[in-house]
Design a protein around this motif. Structure first.
Motif, short mmCIF file in Angstrom:
data_model
loop_
_atom_site.label_atom_id
_atom_site.label_comp_id
_atom_site.label_asym_id
_atom_site.label_seq_id
_atom_site.Cartn_x
_atom_site.Cartn_y
_atom_site.Cartn_z
N ILE A 83 0.72 -0.70 0.12
CA ILE A 83 0.05 -0.35 0.31
C ILE A 83 0.45 1.41 -0.25
O ILE A 83 0.29 2.07 -0.77
N LEU A 84 1.67 1.29 0.78
CA LEU A 84 2.84 2.60 0.90
C LEU A 84 3.26 2.53 -0.53
O LEU A 84 3.57 3.99 -1.05
N PHE A 85 3.75 1.21 -1.26
CA PHE A 85 4.33 1.66 -2.64
C PHE A 85 3.11 2.37 -3.50
O PHE A 85 3.95 3.43 -4.02
N ILE A 86 2.41 2.03 -3.45
CA ILE A 86 1.04 2.56 -4.62
C ILE A 86 0.16 3.67 -4.13
O ILE A 86 1.39 4.55 -4.73
N ILE A 87 0.59 4.41 -2.78
CA ILE A 87 0.63 5.90 -2.04
C ILE A 87 1.94 6.54 -2.68
O ILE A 87 1.62 7.69 -3.19
N SER A 88 2.90 6.02 -2.64
CA SER A 88 4.22 6.58 -3.00
C SER A 88 4.01 6.40 -4.49
O SER A 88 4.64 7.77 -5.17
N ALA A 89 4.09 6.41 -5.18
CA ALA A 89 3.75 6.19 -7.13
C ALA A 89 2.74 6.97 -7.33
O ALA A 89 2.65 8.23 -8.64
N THR A 91 1.98 9.31 -5.30
CA THR A 91 1.73 11.45 -4.91
C THR A 91 2.82 11.16 -5.71
O THR A 91 3.17 12.82 -6.30
N GLY A 92 3.96 10.40 -6.69
CA GLY A 92 4.81 10.40 -7.97
C GLY A 92 4.12 11.05 -9.00
O GLY A 92 4.73 12.18 -9.22
N ALA A 93 3.26 11.06 -9.36
CA ALA A 93 2.66 10.92 -10.08
C ALA A 93 1.42 12.74 -9.95
O ALA A 93 1.39 13.10 -11.48
N GLN A 94 1.00 12.24 -9.24
CA GLN A 94 0.13 13.69 -8.40
C GLN A 94 1.82 14.39 -8.98
O GLN A 94 1.00 15.75 -9.37
N LEU A 95 2.34 14.71 -8.39
CA LEU A 95 3.71 16.19 -8.48
C LEU A 95 3.92 16.36 -9.57
O LEU A 95 3.85 17.19 -10.57
N GLY A 96 3.67 14.79 -10.65
CA GLY A 96 4.29 15.45 -12.01
C GLY A 96 3.57 16.17 -12.45
O GLY A 96 2.77 16.97 -13.21
N ASN A 97 2.21 15.55 -12.67
CA ASN A 97 0.78 17.02 -12.54
C ASN A 97 0.10 17.68 -12.84
O ASN A 97 0.23 19.12 -13.60
N SER A 98 0.65 18.19 -11.36
CA SER A 98 0.75 19.07 -10.70
C SER A 98 2.08 20.15 -11.39
O SER A 98 1.79 21.09 -11.79
N LEU A 99 3.50 19.79 -11.27
CA LEU A 99 4.55 20.51 -11.87
C LEU A 99 3.47 20.36 -13.74
O LEU A 99 4.70 21.89 -13.89
N ILE A 100 3.23 19.46 -14.73
CA ILE A 100 2.48 20.30 -15.54
C ILE A 100 1.40 21.12 -15.24
O ILE A 100 1.95 22.04 -16.70
N GLN A 101 0.87 21.05 -14.78
CA GLN A 101 -0.16 22.23 -15.35
C GLN A 101 0.19 23.23 -14.43
O GLN A 101 -0.06 24.83 -15.31
N MET A 102 1.06 23.52 -13.33
CA MET A 102 1.90 24.79 -13.20
C MET A 102 2.58 25.22 -14.29
O MET A 102 2.68 26.49 -14.75
#
Length: 110
Positions: A83-89, A91-102
């Motif tokens: 579950i921690l591996f999925i949460i970590s992944a 989080t990385g995907a969400q941060l990548g998306n947020s960076l592109i949006q920004m």
């Protein structure tokens, strides 16, 4: 413990890279096809989040089955790690998306 942290960082970075790299290359493709690159990049980044998580944790539904099996066998710590591996992944995907949006919209990410 060091191995767990290492795998968490790798999952995070792989998911982050899938979203960031895919959106950037999608932007290049948009330029080549005479479409607005920022609109294409933001759309792609949003759509790729789930696929980035799947690619990061193994590329199939097996991690979910693993969690189910470990819970059924009473091995909560192994299931928690997955579950921690999925949460970590995620989080990385969400941060990548947020960076592109920004980057594409300017200012702060949503």
């Amino acid at each position: 413990m060091a191995e767990l942290v290492s795998k968490l960082i790798i999952n995070f970075c792989v998911a982050f890279g899938v979203v960031l790299g895919g959106a950037m290359l999608g932007g290049v493709a948009a330029v080549l096809t005479l479409q607005p690159p920022t609109a294409q990049m933001t759309t792609l980044a949003e759509k790729m989040k789930i696929w980035a998580v799947v690619a990061s944790v193994g590329g199939s539904i097996d991690p979910i089955r693993y969690i189910e099996t470990q819970f059924a066998e009473g091995q909560i710590s192994l299931a928690t790690q997955q579950i921690l591996f999925i949460i970590s992944a995620f989080t990385g995907a969400q941060l990548g998306n947020s960076l592109i949006q920004m980057i594409c919209k300017g200012g702060t990410a949503p």
